[in-house]
Scaffold this motif. Structure first.
Motif, PDB file in Angstrom:
ATOM      1  N   GLY A  84       0.826  -1.204   0.000  1.00 49.99           N
ATOM      2  CA  GLY A  84       0.000   0.000   0.000  1.00 49.99           C
ATOM      3  C   GLY A  84       0.862   1.256   0.000  1.00 49.99           C
ATOM      4  N   GLU A  85       1.925   1.240   0.788  1.00 52.25           N
ATOM      5  CA  GLU A  85       2.836   2.380   0.826  1.00 52.25           C
ATOM      6  C   GLU A  85       3.519   2.563  -0.527  1.00 52.25           C
ATOM      7  OE1 GLU A  85       5.534   1.600   4.003  1.00 52.25           O
ATOM      8  OE2 GLU A  85       3.974   1.679   5.532  1.00 52.25           O
ATOM      9  N   GLN A  86       3.929   1.460  -1.133  1.00 49.77           N
ATOM     10  CA  GLN A  86       4.597   1.549  -2.431  1.00 49.77           C
ATOM     11  C   GLN A  86       3.652   2.059  -3.505  1.00 49.77           C
ATOM     12  OE1 GLN A  86       6.181  -2.381  -3.004  1.00 49.77           O
ATOM     13  NE2 GLN A  86       8.029  -1.946  -1.825  1.00 49.77           N
ATOM     14  N   ARG A 116       2.471   9.075  -6.282  1.00 48.93           N
ATOM     15  CA  ARG A 116       3.113  10.355  -6.027  1.00 48.93           C
ATOM     16  C   ARG A 116       4.195  10.636  -7.069  1.00 48.93           C
ATOM     17  NH1 ARG A 116       5.116   9.463  -0.921  1.00 48.93           N
ATOM     18  NH2 ARG A 116       3.020   8.972  -0.287  1.00 48.93           N
ATOM     19  N   SER A 117       4.989   9.622  -7.381  1.00 49.48           N
ATOM     20  CA  SER A 117       6.056   9.830  -8.367  1.00 49.48           C
ATOM     21  C   SER A 117       5.476  10.064  -9.762  1.00 49.48           C
ATOM     22  CB  SER A 117       7.033   8.654  -8.379  1.00 49.48           C
ATOM     23  OG  SER A 117       6.408   7.491  -8.842  1.00 49.48           O
ATOM     24  N   ILE A 118       4.362   9.414 -10.086  1.00 47.20           N
ATOM     25  CA  ILE A 118       3.714   9.655 -11.384  1.00 47.20           C
ATOM     26  C   ILE A 118       3.222  11.095 -11.463  1.00 47.20           C
ATOM     27  CG2 ILE A 118       1.660   9.086 -12.748  1.00 47.20           C
ATOM     28  CD1 ILE A 118       2.075   6.157 -11.848  1.00 47.20           C
ATOM     29  N   ARG A 119       2.599  11.579 -10.387  1.00 43.23           N
ATOM     30  CA  ARG A 119       2.131  12.970 -10.378  1.00 43.23           C
ATOM     31  C   ARG A 119       3.300  13.940 -10.504  1.00 43.23           C
ATOM     32  NH1 ARG A 119      -1.334  11.052  -6.238  1.00 43.23           N
ATOM     33  NH2 ARG A 119      -0.006  11.998  -4.667  1.00 43.23           N
TER      34      ARG A 119
END
Length: 113
Positions: free
Chosen positions: A71-73, A79-82
């Motif tokens: 879930g954290e990943q 977040r990294s995609i955004r």
């Protein structure tokens, strides 16, 4: 006649109901070693089942931890995609700004006569 008596006695014994045992008994012909071996096997089975239960419990806990990390990943991936999308849009904006700046600089440069 003796054979007739014997046959009659056999018929009489066969006609009588068999004696019923009301409780379970252990025959004295069973060696103590077999009894001890069966008890040892039963104890080993109980020990094995307890250790198996411990391993299953540990595996269940590991699964819970892995799901939590998953879930954290996923949140990190989103977040990294955004962030990547924002960087791409910023680069596009920078290219547009560079193009406009080049146009402005070209307009201000003295033209050769």
């Amino acid at each position: 006649m003796t054979s007739e008596v014997k046959v009659a006695a056999d018929q009489l014994v066969a006609a009588q109901p068999a004696e019923k045992h009301e409780h379970w008994t252990l025959d004295k012909k069973i060696p103590i070693a077999i009894i001890l071996a069966l008890l040892a096997q039963g104890g080993t089975l109980a020990w094995w089942a307890a250790s198996l239960e411990g391993r299953v419990g540990a595996a269940g806990q590991a699964i819970i931890e892995l799901k939590s990390k998953d879930g954290e990943q996923r949140a990190d991936r989103e977040r990294s995609i955004r962030l990547e999308e924002r960087i791409i849009s910023m680069l596009e904006e920078q290219r547009r700004m560079n193009g406009k700046l080049e146009l402005l600089l070209d307009e201000r440069r003295p033209r050769p006569r």
